[in-house]
Each structure stands twice: as C-alpha cells, then as structure tokens.
Design an enzyme around this catalytic site. Structure first.
Site, short mmCIF file in Angstrom:
data_model
loop_
_atom_site.label_atom_id
_atom_site.label_comp_id
_atom_site.label_asym_id
_atom_site.label_seq_id
_atom_site.Cartn_x
_atom_site.Cartn_y
_atom_site.Cartn_z
N TRP A 156 -17.66 4.96 -2.62
CA TRP A 156 -16.32 3.94 -2.83
C TRP A 156 -16.80 2.67 -3.53
CZ3 TRP A 156 -16.69 6.71 1.87
CH2 TRP A 156 -15.69 7.91 2.08
N HIS A 177 -9.33 3.91 -1.02
CA HIS A 177 -8.62 5.39 -0.57
C HIS A 177 -7.63 5.16 0.29
CE1 HIS A 177 -11.81 5.88 2.87
NE2 HIS A 177 -11.44 4.44 2.74
N GLN A 217 -3.65 8.71 -4.37
CA GLN A 217 -3.94 9.46 -3.58
C GLN A 217 -2.72 9.86 -2.48
OE1 GLN A 217 -7.46 8.10 -1.47
NE2 GLN A 217 -8.90 9.06 -2.97
N VAL A 260 -14.89 11.84 9.64
CA VAL A 260 -14.59 13.32 10.16
C VAL A 260 -15.55 14.17 10.66
CG1 VAL A 260 -12.14 13.58 8.82
CG2 VAL A 260 -14.51 14.20 8.06
#
Ligand code: YSA
Length: 346
Positions: A156, A177, A217, A260
């Site tokens: 990013w 994000h 997003q 995650v």
C-alpha cells in the site's frame, strides 16, 4: 325609466365595441358597473319607485347588468388575445417551438455500484457504516498486524500527512484501504456484528488502465461465535451471483494479507471470454474482484475479543473494478476524467 335603461344599454354596448385596450376597458367597467357607475346608481335608486314600476324596471336593469358583465368578459378575452398576438409579432417569438429541457444530472456509476453492493449486503443482514478518509498509522497498519518495518507496507504505497503533536510523532495518512474501519468498529461494538463500509481510499501510485490513485473500496466484516471459512465462501458466492448473475463461476484461492489467516483472493470467470483467456483477463480466464480471509486472532486480541470464543471473516473489494466488469469498461481513468459523453451512459 325603461327608456333611460334602453339608452344606457345601447350606449354602453357601442362604447364597448370601440374599446381597443385593457386600460379603456377598465374605465368602461367603472363607468357603468363600478360602485358609482350609471347602472349601479339606477339599481340603487329602485327603492324610491312605486312598487309596480320597481318590479318592471328592476327586472330590466338586472337583465342589462348581466348582459354588460358577459360582454365585458368576452371583450377582455379578445383584447388579451390580440395583445399576445401583437407581442409575438413584435418580439418575434415562435410560441409553437418546444420548450428547452432542463439538463438532468444522474448518479456517478461508482455511486450507483456502491449503493447496489451495499443493498445486496443489507438484504443479507449487514449494516452500512462509514469512516474517515484521514487515518492514523495505527488503524491503517499497526492494528492490522503491519508494524513499521513490515515488508507488507509496500503493498500500500502511502500518502503521509505531516502532523506533529507536543507528545511526539503521531503518523497520519490518507487511508490506503477501508480495512482500518474493521478495528474502529470492533473497538466500538461487541459481537455478533456484520457490517459493510464503503469509502474512498488513496494510494501513491502511477495510474494505468486498472489502477487509480483515488478509488473506492467496500470493506466487509462479520464476527460471531461460530463463524467459519464456509460462511465466508457462502456469503461471497451468494454476493457474486446476485451481482453478476447465477451463471458466473466464483474462484477462491489462497492469498496473503497480514490481518487474516487464512487469506483468500476471490475471482469470477471472465465475462468476455467465458474463462478461455483474453486481453481483459490477462489470458487467465479469471478476474480478481476482492481480497478476503478469516480475521487474524492477533487482530481480535488487540480489540479485546477472545479468539477462543470469537471468529470472523473480512473482505475488501474495489468498486471501480466491479463497474468495469459489469459494463465492459477497459480503462479505469475514464471514471474521473469528467467527460460527460462517458458519464451520460449510466
Ligand atoms: C483483504 C483481506 C481482508 O480481510 C479485508 C480486506 C482486504 C483487502 C485489502 N484491504 C486491500 O486493500 N487489498 S488490495 O490492495 O488488493 O485491494 C483490494 C481491491 O481493491 C482489489 O482487489 C482491487 O479490486 C482494488 N484495487 C486495488 N488497487 C487498486 C484497486 N482499484 C483501483 N485502483 C487501484 N490502484
């Protein structure tokens, strides 16, 4: 008296026919029918006449009054029509031309898609929440398992904001994000929770046909006691089918995001070549639409959730990329070039 009335009727009618403008017409009305007009005066004086004469004269006077009032209305209509016709001739206006339509704006295709996607998730029990564009380093990176020296920060490219406080440096940025909202929501709410977060994100990167430096997003987050990867798959399968149609294939593949475990990439079969491979899908037959995964236990711990009790899934999709797929648009830069020929199509 009857003779006087007859004379009045003839005179008034003659004068009325000679009138050519509205001002004269008003003067005529006052002369005969106004409060001090000659006919009004006769009507008022009826009481002084003997009963028999009063009846006859009264009936005749009222008849003449009605006649004069009708004639007045008709004359007024004719004069107004004549005046309009004169005006049209002098000003050269063509009253038969159709009117100019007012230009009507419409919602930007990205806004339309944000609403459509949020609506699909709302029907599945998700709540829509919004966040801020300016964010702390902590929420954008640190709390998502991306500390300062982590190589994943390179995923990013960040636009930093110069901000110093007396107590030291508090790095601020334009969010890269919508994932920081995962942390903010979990800090504020207790499970069970299901939310989607639409919003603008910013990246310091060169633009090309599929990359913008500012784009939208939509983040999704669900946390509860028994959430598994099967829930993630089921939800995203259903979402993709509702958005792109039942005949679309959906593919899940392993991917890496520090916040995650496991992480997945979700793709749909290319709508142009039907999975055979073409320029749009880079000859792969698949088009990536989002990143997703099961919320990392360390992320849950950081917001005070016990990962032994709670599990969750999250996802983040690029809205413009989805509009491109839906309408076969080949260059993302068209969205914000403000070219009305492009925007009017939606
Ligand atoms: C991953 C896992 C989660 O549990 C939750 C969210 C995510 C997504 C992660 N936050 C993220 O931003 N991943 S990403 O960098 O790959 O971007 C997600 C989507 O945004 C991409 O699939 C793509 O559709 C879109 N995107 C990325 N860069 C873009 C872009 N769209 C336009 N221009 C760009 N420069």
């Amino acid at each position: 008296m009857l003779n006087t009335l007859e004379e009045l009727k003839l005179r008034a009618t003659e004068e009325l026919e000679a009138i050519t403008d509205l001002k004269e017409l008003e003067a005529w009305r006052l002369r005969y029918l106004g409060r001090k007009g000659s006919l009004t005066r006769i009507l008022r004086g009826l009481g002084l006449l003997p009963l028999e004469e009063r009846r006859v004269v009264g009936a005749q006077a009222n008849k003449i009054k009605e006649l004069l009032e009708r004639s007045l209305v008709e004359r007024e209509r004719l004069l107004k029509e004549a005046e309009l016709a004169r005006h049209v001739e002098v000003a050269g206006i063509d009253v038969t031309l159709p009117g100019r339509p007012f230009p009507q704006g419409g919602l930007h295709p990205t806004t339309q898609m944000v609403r459509e996607i949020c609506h699909i998730f709302e029907t599945m029990g998700f709540q829509v929440v919004e966040g801020t564009d300016v964010e702390w380093d902590y929420y954008n990176f640190e709390a998502l398992n991306i500390p300062k020296d982590h190589p994943a920060r390179d995923m990013w490219a960040t636009l930093w904001i110069d901000y110093r406080t007396e107590s030291g440096e508090m790095p601020m940025l334009l969010r890269t994000h919508t994932s920081p909202m995962q942390i903010r929501i979990m800090e504020r709410m207790r499970p069970p929770l299901r939310v989607v977060v639409p919003g603008r994100v910013y990246r310091y990167e060169a633009t090309d046909a599929t990359h913008e430096s500012i784009f939208y997003q939509i983040e999704g987050l669900a946390v509860d006691e028994t959430i598994t990867l099967a829930d993630l798959k089921g939800t995203l399968f259903e979402f993709s089918r509702r958005l792109f149609g039942r005949e679309r294939q959906v593919r899940f593949r392993c991917d890496y995001f520090p916040f995650v475990e496991p992480g997945v990439e979700v793709a749909i079969d290319c709508f142009v070549c039907g999975g055979k491979g073409c320029r749009l899908c880079n000859e792969t037959g698949w088009i990536e639409i989002m990143g997703a995964g099961m919320v990392h236990p360390d992320v849950l711990k950081r917001v005070g959730y016990d990962p032994e009790i709670y599990t969750g899934f999250a996802f983040g999709l690029g809205v413009e990329r989805i509009v491109m797929l839906r309408h076969g648009i080949e260059d993302i830069r068209l969205f914000y070039a403000n070219d009305l020929r492009f925007l009017r199509q939606f």
